[in-house]
Scaffold this motif. Structure first.
Motif, PDB file in Angstrom:
ATOM      1  N   ASP A  14       0.827  -1.205   0.000  1.00  0.00           N
ATOM      2  CA  ASP A  14       0.000   0.000   0.000  1.00  0.00           C
ATOM      3  C   ASP A  14       0.872   1.271   0.000  1.00  0.00           C
ATOM      4  O   ASP A  14       0.651   2.196  -0.782  1.00  0.00           O
ATOM      5  N   GLU A  17       2.555   1.551  -3.422  1.00  0.00           N
ATOM      6  CA  GLU A  17       1.630   1.871  -4.526  1.00  0.00           C
ATOM      7  C   GLU A  17       1.217   3.343  -4.430  1.00  0.00           C
ATOM      8  O   GLU A  17       1.077   4.015  -5.454  1.00  0.00           O
ATOM      9  N   ALA A  21       1.821   6.108  -7.359  1.00  0.00           N
ATOM     10  CA  ALA A  21       0.763   7.003  -7.848  1.00  0.00           C
ATOM     11  C   ALA A  21       1.201   8.458  -7.684  1.00  0.00           C
ATOM     12  O   ALA A  21       1.049   9.280  -8.585  1.00  0.00           O
ATOM     13  N   ARG A  70       5.249  -3.438  -8.990  1.00  0.00           N
ATOM     14  CA  ARG A  70       4.385  -2.815  -9.998  1.00  0.00           C
ATOM     15  C   ARG A  70       2.982  -2.817  -9.442  1.00  0.00           C
ATOM     16  O   ARG A  70       2.550  -3.806  -8.829  1.00  0.00           O
ATOM     17  N   THR A  71       2.267  -1.743  -9.644  1.00  0.00           N
ATOM     18  CA  THR A  71       0.934  -1.611  -9.068  1.00  0.00           C
ATOM     19  C   THR A  71       0.021  -2.759  -9.515  1.00  0.00           C
ATOM     20  O   THR A  71      -0.022  -3.098 -10.697  1.00  0.00           O
TER      21      THR A  71
END
Ligand code: GLY
Ligand code: MN
Ligand code: MN
Length: 429
Positions: A14, A17, A21, A70-71
């Motif tokens: 989390d 990611e 972003a 990688r997301t």
């Protein structure tokens, strides 16, 4: 059932990611680091893994290991294959952790990074040519490291247990009259580690050596009836550290009374490690506590306010009260007050303070007040501070004892902090 480790991994996924972003990245590669050689030699320096990579896995990582994030995808572990006859083989550790990973094994020459997306950032030493630079990414992820997951706290509890076992053995060795080296060896044996595995080189100082904050030597001379032992040593549990200091006196004398009072003060400070408390304020509270001890033990006749205005407590307690603790003994981000990387540096009242943040639940910190008789600082005090109010004859009496530091590792809570060190010692009794 979700294990502690799986919950930990979900938190890391989390965090990273969110970072991808925030910075518009398609992937992040974390590198454990490479071995480096001594100048003109074929031996390597002791390997210290990059903490950002180590945090992802429940066992100690070696060199040249990579993590690809990688997301929306399982993290990838790129595991180095050893295929030479000089070293032991390096199999991928077995265990449930594998369920959550895609694992690739690779030789040094393999181009495992060949199909990474264009916007891939790199965290770790020696960036590879394929990575884009991403200003601010390191600060962004470092900030979050201060707050530990339940898995990390559990691991640090194990490190504390091993550290406490080592300290108890060290105390016995001191009472038996052993040398600094033998006390250190007793510590290592009981904490089940070699000197290379220690989270930092253990400090073992007898008598006057207890006044040297980072005393580096280990005398081989058994002193028999040494007066004081200061031992600052911890254990390493797959990368996570304990950082523990105890000071012991052989005799029940006025130096021992000073140890007991500093210990009481230290425990009060540990109880104050609560969410919302600014660590600078705890340091200031410590300076007041030291001034009070100096007066009560007839070392300085000035009252607390006079001592503070003349900076007398700093003569006897010249370092900071503590620091963040985790994968690094002085964990990253201690001066960072937000994830953008804004720094809050220590002021001149406490120039060596390594933690200036406001405490938050589940940060793990050290609390380590000290009171030392350091000849260099005492001479400077006499030269620079008129009417310092100190009783130099009494200080002469204390000089052969060196000094005192008491250091515990504490989990910050909203109401009642958890003292990992005291818990560990209690469970060993
Ligand atoms: N052992 C180093 C420190 O206490 O910070
Ligand atoms: Mn420390
Ligand atoms: Mn320490």
């Amino acid at each position: 059932m979700t294990t502690l480790y799986q919950a930990h991994l979900a938190i890391l996924v989390d965090r990273y990611e969110n970072a991808m972003a925030h910075f518009g990245l398609d992937a992040i590669v974390l590198a454990s680091g490479e071995k480096s050689y001594y100048f003109q030699d074929d031996h390597t320096h002791p390997f210290h893994v990059y903490s950002g990579a180590q945090q992802w896995l429940p066992f100690s990582l070696g060199a040249e290991t990579y993590i690809v994030l990688r997301t929306g995808e399982k993290p990838i572990l790129v595991w180095p294959i050893r295929d030479d006859f000089w070293h032991a083989p390096n199999p991928v550790p077995s265990g449930d952790w594998q369920q959550n990973w895609n694992i690739i094994t690779a030789k040094k020459t393999d181009k495992w990074f060949g199909d990474l997306p264009k916007k891939t950032a790199w965290l770790g030493p020696q960036p590879m040519a394929f990575a884009v630079s991403c200003e601010g990414l390191k600060a962004y992820v470092d900030f979050a490291k201060a707050v530990k997951t339940d898995f990390e706290i559990h691991t640090m509890r194990q490190a504390s247990l091993r550290g406490a076992a080592g300290h108890l053995a060290a105390k016995e060795a001191f009472l038996a009259g052993m040398s600094e080296l033998d006390i250190h060896l007793a510590f290592l044996k009981a904490s089940q580690q070699s000197a290379f595995q220690e989270p930092y080189p253990g400090i073992v100082g007898l008598n006057e050596h207890a006044a040297v904050l980072h005393y580096e030597h280990k005398s081989i001379e058994p002193l028999g009836n040494s007066r004081t032992l200061l031992i600052d040593a911890g254990a390493n549990e797959h990368g996570y550290a304990s950082d523990i200091t105890r000071t012991f006196a052989r005799h029940d004398d006025d130096f021992n009374a000073l140890i007991q009072d500093l210990d009481t003060m230290e425990q009060t400070l540990c109880h104050s490690a609560l969410s919302g408390v600014n660590f600078r304020d705890l340091h200031q509270q410590t300076l007041i506590g030291i001034a009070t001890l100096l007066r009560e033990h007839k070392i300085c006749a000035l009252n607390v306010e006079e001592q503070l205005s003349k900076r007398i407590p700093q003569v006897f307690f010249p370092h900071g009260l503590g620091h963040l603790l985790g994968l690094q003994v002085h964990d990253v981000g201690g001066h960072q007050i937000d994830k953008l990387g804004t720094l809050s540096m220590p002021d001149e009242q406490a120039p060596f303070l390594r933690l200036t943040r406001t405490l938050a639940e589940n940060m793990v910190i050290t609390i380590e007040p000290g009171l030392y008789f350091i000849p260099m600082l005492l001479e400077k005090m006499q030269a620079d501070i008129p009417q310092h109010g100190c009783d130099m004859a009494r200080i002469e009496h204390f000089l052969p004892y060196g000094g005192i530091r008491i250091e515990d590792n504490v989990v910050v809570k909203n109401h009642q902090p958890v003292n990992l060190t005291r818990e560990a010692f209690l469970s060993k009794l």
